[in-house]
Write an enzyme that holds these catalytic residues in place. Structure first.
Site, PDB file in Angstrom:
ATOM      1  N   PHE A  72       0.823  -1.220   0.000  1.00  0.00           N
ATOM      2  CA  PHE A  72       0.000   0.000   0.000  1.00  0.00           C
ATOM      3  C   PHE A  72       0.862   1.279   0.000  1.00  0.00           C
ATOM      4  O   PHE A  72       0.885   2.033  -0.984  1.00  0.00           O
ATOM      5  CB  PHE A  72      -0.942  -0.098   1.208  1.00  0.00           C
ATOM      6  N   GLY A  97       1.781  -7.791  -0.630  1.00  0.00           N
ATOM      7  CA  GLY A  97       1.713  -6.826  -1.732  1.00  0.00           C
ATOM      8  C   GLY A  97       1.158  -7.465  -2.995  1.00  0.00           C
ATOM      9  O   GLY A  97       0.990  -8.682  -3.061  1.00  0.00           O
ATOM     10  N   ASP A 118      12.543 -12.179  -0.291  1.00  0.00           N
ATOM     11  CA  ASP A 118      12.237 -12.052   1.127  1.00  0.00           C
ATOM     12  C   ASP A 118      13.394 -11.287   1.786  1.00  0.00           C
ATOM     13  O   ASP A 118      14.566 -11.666   1.590  1.00  0.00           O
ATOM     14  CB  ASP A 118      12.103 -13.464   1.728  1.00  0.00           C
ATOM     15  N   TYR A 133       4.721  -6.221  17.889  1.00  0.00           N
ATOM     16  CA  TYR A 133       4.880  -5.402  16.682  1.00  0.00           C
ATOM     17  C   TYR A 133       5.524  -4.052  17.037  1.00  0.00           C
ATOM     18  O   TYR A 133       6.471  -3.604  16.387  1.00  0.00           O
ATOM     19  CB  TYR A 133       3.499  -5.198  16.036  1.00  0.00           C
ATOM     20  N   LYS A 137       9.276  -2.488  16.043  1.00  0.00           N
ATOM     21  CA  LYS A 137       9.483  -1.190  15.397  1.00  0.00           C
ATOM     22  C   LYS A 137      10.484  -0.352  16.208  1.00  0.00           C
ATOM     23  O   LYS A 137      11.370   0.291  15.646  1.00  0.00           O
ATOM     24  CB  LYS A 137       8.151  -0.434  15.255  1.00  0.00           C
ATOM     25  N   VAL A 173      -9.335   0.626   8.678  1.00  0.00           N
ATOM     26  CA  VAL A 173     -10.791   0.709   8.836  1.00  0.00           C
ATOM     27  C   VAL A 173     -11.474   1.411   7.651  1.00  0.00           C
ATOM     28  O   VAL A 173     -12.560   1.007   7.232  1.00  0.00           O
ATOM     29  CB  VAL A 173     -11.163   1.329  10.221  1.00  0.00           C
ATOM     30  N   ARG A 210      -8.574   7.583  16.427  1.00  0.00           N
ATOM     31  CA  ARG A 210      -7.232   7.407  15.869  1.00  0.00           C
ATOM     32  C   ARG A 210      -6.897   8.684  15.091  1.00  0.00           C
ATOM     33  O   ARG A 210      -7.757   9.508  14.810  1.00  0.00           O
ATOM     34  CB  ARG A 210      -7.191   6.217  14.896  1.00  0.00           C
ATOM     35  N   GLU A 223      -7.631  -3.061  22.721  1.00  0.00           N
ATOM     36  CA  GLU A 223      -7.518  -1.925  21.799  1.00  0.00           C
ATOM     37  C   GLU A 223      -7.453  -0.616  22.589  1.00  0.00           C
ATOM     38  O   GLU A 223      -8.270  -0.404  23.498  1.00  0.00           O
ATOM     39  CB  GLU A 223      -8.730  -1.912  20.862  1.00  0.00           C
TER      40      GLU A 223
HETATM   41  N1  NAD Z   1      -0.690   1.280   7.143  1.00  0.00           N
HETATM   42  C1  NAD Z   1      -0.482   1.903   8.280  1.00  0.00           C
HETATM   43  O1  NAD Z   1      -1.389   2.544   8.836  1.00  0.00           O
HETATM   44  C2  NAD Z   1       0.889   1.876   8.918  1.00  0.00           C
HETATM   45  C3  NAD Z   1       1.055   2.544  10.143  1.00  0.00           C
HETATM   46  C4  NAD Z   1       2.309   2.507  10.749  1.00  0.00           C
HETATM   47  C5  NAD Z   1       3.371   1.860  10.127  1.00  0.00           C
HETATM   48  N2  NAD Z   1       3.160   1.209   8.956  1.00  0.00           N
HETATM   49  C6  NAD Z   1       4.304   0.530   8.344  1.00  0.00           C
HETATM   50  O2  NAD Z   1       4.424   0.949   7.001  1.00  0.00           O
HETATM   51  C7  NAD Z   1       4.962  -0.113   6.217  1.00  0.00           C
HETATM   52  C8  NAD Z   1       4.095  -0.369   5.008  1.00  0.00           C
HETATM   53  O3  NAD Z   1       2.810  -0.761   5.433  1.00  0.00           O
HETATM   54  P1  NAD Z   1       1.580  -0.953   4.418  1.00  0.00           P
HETATM   55  O4  NAD Z   1       0.361  -0.520   5.142  1.00  0.00           O
HETATM   56  O5  NAD Z   1       1.928  -0.377   3.109  1.00  0.00           O
HETATM   57  O6  NAD Z   1       1.529  -2.551   4.344  1.00  0.00           O
HETATM   58  P2  NAD Z   1       1.550  -3.553   3.101  1.00  0.00           P
HETATM   59  O7  NAD Z   1       1.345  -4.942   3.633  1.00  0.00           O
HETATM   60  O8  NAD Z   1       0.626  -3.081   2.045  1.00  0.00           O
HETATM   61  O9  NAD Z   1       3.059  -3.422   2.607  1.00  0.00           O
HETATM   62  C9  NAD Z   1       4.088  -4.203   3.161  1.00  0.00           C
HETATM   63  C10 NAD Z   1       4.796  -4.905   2.005  1.00  0.00           C
HETATM   64  O10 NAD Z   1       5.880  -5.662   2.536  1.00  0.00           O
HETATM   65  C11 NAD Z   1       5.936  -6.905   1.856  1.00  0.00           C
HETATM   66  N3  NAD Z   1       6.604  -7.879   2.742  1.00  0.00           N
HETATM   67  C12 NAD Z   1       6.142  -8.392   3.914  1.00  0.00           C
HETATM   68  N4  NAD Z   1       7.037  -9.259   4.420  1.00  0.00           N
HETATM   69  C13 NAD Z   1       8.099  -9.264   3.574  1.00  0.00           C
HETATM   70  C14 NAD Z   1       9.340  -9.954   3.551  1.00  0.00           C
HETATM   71  N5  NAD Z   1       9.662 -10.815   4.522  1.00  0.00           N
HETATM   72  N6  NAD Z   1      10.191  -9.730   2.524  1.00  0.00           N
HETATM   73  C15 NAD Z   1       9.873  -8.868   1.518  1.00  0.00           C
HETATM   74  N7  NAD Z   1       8.704  -8.185   1.479  1.00  0.00           N
HETATM   75  C16 NAD Z   1       7.833  -8.392   2.498  1.00  0.00           C
HETATM   76  C17 NAD Z   1       4.485  -7.278   1.578  1.00  0.00           C
HETATM   77  O11 NAD Z   1       4.346  -8.193   0.498  1.00  0.00           O
HETATM   78  C18 NAD Z   1       3.891  -5.905   1.260  1.00  0.00           C
HETATM   79  O12 NAD Z   1       3.943  -5.612  -0.119  1.00  0.00           O
HETATM   80  C19 NAD Z   1       5.101  -1.309   7.160  1.00  0.00           C
HETATM   81  O13 NAD Z   1       6.424  -1.349   7.643  1.00  0.00           O
HETATM   82  C20 NAD Z   1       4.154  -0.968   8.285  1.00  0.00           C
HETATM   83  O14 NAD Z   1       4.535  -1.610   9.485  1.00  0.00           O
HETATM   84  C21 NAD Z   1       1.948   1.202   8.338  1.00  0.00           C
END
Ligand code: NAD
Length: 308
Positions: A11, A36, A51, A141, A145, A184, A208, A269
């Site tokens: 995303f 993804g 990976d 988690y 981080k 959400v 949030r 939560e």
């Molecule tokens: N979406 C949110 O609200 C939010 C909030 C805080 C932090 N984050 C962080 O932002 C980052 C992106 O989140 P997102 O919402 O785009 O999630 P997402 O799942 O859409 O993107 C994460 C991507 O990482 C890839 N991935 C997972 N494990 C992997 C691995 N072992 N090797 C290679 N690729 C791998 C997945 O295939 C995916 O494409 C993450 O680190 C997440 O923790 C997101």
């Protein structure tokens, strides 16, 4: 500039990749496609299905020699991290460490890390919380981080590898997984478009801090240019309740038959969350531009075009 994005098929990462490519940069995407999607990958990006935990990840770094790494790849479910903290650490600590170590060894200048302001602070004592708030995460988690931020600090102090950890609040927008546990806006949009009525956990007054993904992309662009090193909140400093989100989505959908259903509250939560973005304004010249109303309209319109 040559920029590697881990998780670039996801995303947030794919939205960043599109903007970087539009501005003429070379983008290398490393993603194992565990969450993804292939269709998210910009056709002009160089893609490696890989990976981040793999020992031969280094080969990609040696071949591509990126200047900057935007580390987004992660296991993103707080629930899974609670059920299987060892697996969470494998991906989010060891996988990240592999990325950082490869970066250090191959002369990467800076790492921009997708951290989580919603989890590293733990139970918030102050609203909105700034970066000086205590960090006592209450999920594996969040611990992972925070550990990654500390490793980045170590690599900076010892080897001069610069970093910015962007502590994201709740991000929403086009391409978010509607089957995930946290998005959400994506979950509700998808259910409403299928003709259903979403279930609000508990009384729906839980809040949030929602940031639109385009603003997050801008924060990454500013982070690339900035000399700042450290952790910075990316947020709106505003609280929005689930009931408010539901009402806004119902209005945008134009469907008055949607019923407001409430289910049991989610155990564990947090009731409120919001983060102060003053530091981002100061050091990155960044502030959120998209109101929740506008962001919800854009997100709903995208889900309408891209039915799930
Ligand atoms: N979406 C949110 O609200 C939010 C909030 C805080 C932090 N984050 C962080 O932002 C980052 C992106 O989140 P997102 O919402 O785009 O999630 P997402 O799942 O859409 O993107 C994460 C991507 O990482 C890839 N991935 C997972 N494990 C992997 C691995 N072992 N090797 C290679 N690729 C791998 C997945 O295939 C995916 O494409 C993450 O680190 C997440 O923790 C997101």
């Amino acid at each position: 500039m040559k920029i590697m994005i881990t998780g670039g098929a996801g995303f947030i990462g794919s939205n960043i990749a599109d903007r970087l490519i539009d501005e003429g940069n070379t983008v290398i995407i490393v993603d194992d496609l565990s969450n993804g999607k292939k269709e998210n990958i910009n056709k002009k990006a160089v893609f490696y299905k890989k990976d981040i935990r793999d020992a031969d990840l280094a080969d990609i770094f040696i071949k591509e020699k990126p200047h900057i790494v935007i580390h987004n790849a992660a296991q993103l479910s707080v629930r899974i991290s609670v059920e299987d903290p060892v697996y969470d650490a494998e991906v989010n600590v060891k996988g990240g460490l592999n990325v950082f170590n490869c970066s250090m060894k191959t002369g990467v200048k800076k790492i921009i890390f997708a951290s989580s302001g919603g989890t590293v602070y733990g139970e918030q004592e102050k609203f909105p919380a700034d970066e000086s708030h205590s960090t006592n995460p209450i999920s594996p988690y969040g611990v992972a981080k925070l550990a990654s931020e500390k490793y980045l600090h170590y690599f900076y102090k010892t080897y001069g590898l610069e970093y910015i950890a962007l502590r994201y609040a709740n991000i929403y927008g086009p391409r978010q997984d509607p089957l995930g546990e946290a998005g959400v806006v994506a979950i509700f949009s998808s259910i409403i478009l299928k003709g259903g009525s979403p279930v609000i956990n508990g009384d729906g007054n839980q809040t949030r801090d929602y940031v639109y993904v385009k603003d997050v992309v801008e924060a990454n662009m500013r982070a690339i240019e900035s000399n700042f090193v450290g952790c910075v909140n990316i947020s709106t400093s505003k609280e929005t309740s689930v009931n408010e989100l539901f009402a806004a989505l119902k209005q945008v959908s134009g469907n008055n038959s949607i019923v407001e259903n409430h289910g049991p509250a989610k155990a564990g939560e947090a009731f409120r969350s919001s983060l102060d973005y003053s530091l981002a304004k100061k050091v990155l010249g960044w502030q959120p531009k998209t109101s929740v109303k506008e962001g919800i309209e854009l997100t709903f319109a995208w889900f309408k075009e891209n039915t799930f």
